[in-house]
Scaffold this active site. Structure first.
Site, short mmCIF file in Angstrom:
data_model
loop_
_atom_site.label_atom_id
_atom_site.label_comp_id
_atom_site.label_asym_id
_atom_site.label_seq_id
_atom_site.Cartn_x
_atom_site.Cartn_y
_atom_site.Cartn_z
CB SER A 181 -0.96 -0.03 1.19
OG SER A 181 -1.92 1.01 1.09
CB THR A 182 1.17 4.20 2.25
OG1 THR A 182 -0.24 4.30 2.39
CG2 THR A 182 1.77 5.58 2.16
CG HIS A 193 -4.06 -0.95 -1.05
ND1 HIS A 193 -3.84 -0.94 0.30
CD2 HIS A 193 -4.58 -2.18 -1.33
CE1 HIS A 193 -4.21 -2.10 0.82
NE2 HIS A 193 -4.67 -2.87 -0.16
CG MET A 211 -2.52 2.96 7.66
SD MET A 211 -1.64 2.96 9.22
CE MET A 211 -0.82 4.56 9.15
CG ASP A 228 -5.70 -5.73 2.04
OD1 ASP A 228 -6.34 -6.77 2.25
OD2 ASP A 228 -5.50 -5.26 0.90
#
Length: 361
Positions: free
Chosen positions: A179-180, A205, A298, A301
């Site tokens: 993600s991030t 993401h 973050m 998931d």
């Protein structure tokens, strides 16, 4: 990270549109834990506001007069690195520029709000304020050795030699979730993989409109081929398949052949695509014939799905805290006992290749 005495996240909004500056300020100032301490219509003004206001987070437009956002970002990350959230136009040029911004050190991005989004403004407000909270927690580092005038070149890598103990890859898959901060972490891994790599499936993401450009960028840099996954396409060695923004990626199996499945099923862990959807699908279809990797991001998931893979006997890796932009997803996976090895991102490709039995010449 310094915070204001009231402990609010201090945000500087940089955009050449007065309407966008006003809209973002209204959204941010409605939150109890953040405030807009200043706005700037261009990078020159922003530079002075940064010195004066010492913001915790900057929201940054790309197309601005006098100095564009990429040039400003490069200077900022070299001299005074701060957490930056790019606010980008959803166009081919906009998505390519946004990916370049992430290479230069921006933490994350969000599409620029449309003027006619009043009916969707509440959802947009929730998304941008949540991203600001995440970006405020991110670790940023000074930029070294990159330049806007010198785009990254395709690497020259010595072809790894297969050892006698090399793992049988006939039905193996490598699955990666992030993600991030993940766009650069994924790039680091893929650039280290040989041209005859086992098939790789990726969930990053990312919203619709950006994954196609991201896949094309990776394809231009890596020895393996990289594309946005297409529903029904067969999965082959030497290729990486990226989940399209806004769609889940999973797999089916026919004999020894794996096939990509794309769906618009409900979000999982608030995400679509979801890492858990991919990992659980691979666990079901590939059993122990997979390697799972969880990277910076973050939330949680992918942690549950990685645990399923781990418990089936799959080798699992997590990015270490020091090299993560946000140590959320790996931390959760480690806490669940889902991880065999923890590695810095710069060593991840080599660790995977070591497990597969590759050795350098």
């Amino acid at each position: 990270m310094s915070k204001a005495t009231n402990n609010k996240i201090k945000v500087l909004v940089v955009d050449d549109s007065a309407l966008i500056r006003t809209l973002l300020a209204e959204i941010i100032n409605q939150e109890d834990d953040m405030e807009v301490v200043g706005t700037a219509r261009d990078a020159i003004i922003a530079r002075e506001k940064i010195r004066e206001l010492k913001p915790d987070v900057i929201t940054l437009d790309i197309e601005m007069p006098r100095m564009d956002g990429l040039e400003f970002l490069e200077k900022l990350m070299r001299l005074n690195p701060l957490p930056v959230l790019m606010v980008s136009t959803l166009t081919n040029n906009g998505s390519a520029a946004t990916l370049r911004a992430l290479e230069l050190g921006a933490v994350d991005f969000i599409p620029k709000p449309k003027i006619d989004i009043k009916n969707k403004l509440e959802a947009y407000a929730a998304e941008i304020t949540e991203k600001i909270r995440i970006v405020a927690l991110a670790k940023v580092h000074p930029l070294h050795g990159s330049s806007l005038s010198k785009p990254l070149a395709k690497p020259v890598k010595i072809r790894p030699v297969k050892s006698e103990k090399r793992v049988n890859e006939k039905e193996k898959l490598l699955v990666i979730g992030a993600s991030t901060g993940g766009t650069e972490a994924i790039k680091e891994i893929l650039m280290g993989m040989p041209a005859d790599s086992l098939p790789i499936l990726i969930v990053q993401h990312m919203p619709e409109g950006f994954t196609k450009s991201y896949a094309a960028r990776l394809d231009s840099l890596c020895q393996i081929a990289v594309n946005e996954a297409v529903h029904g396409e067969r999965i082959h060695p030497g290729r990486a398949y990226l989940a399209p923004g806004g769609f889940h990626l999973s797999i089916l199996r026919t004999g020894s052949t794996y096939i990509c499945q794309i769906s618009e099923d409900d979000p999982v862990n608030h995400h679509r695509p979801s890492v858990d959807v991919l990992f659980n699908s691979v666990a079901k279809m590939a059993k122990s014939n997979a390697i799972g990797v969880i990277l910076t991001g973050m939330g949680k998931d992918g942690a549950a799905g990685l645990k399923v893979l781990h418990d089936l006997g799959c080798k699992t890796f997590a990015q270490d805290e020091k090299s993560c932009v946000v140590f959320g997803m790996p931390k959760e996976a480690i806490a669940r006992g889902a991880v065999d090895e923890i590695a810095p991102i710069g060593e991840m490709a080599d660790r995977i290749l070591d497990h597969l039995g590759y050795q350098p010449e």
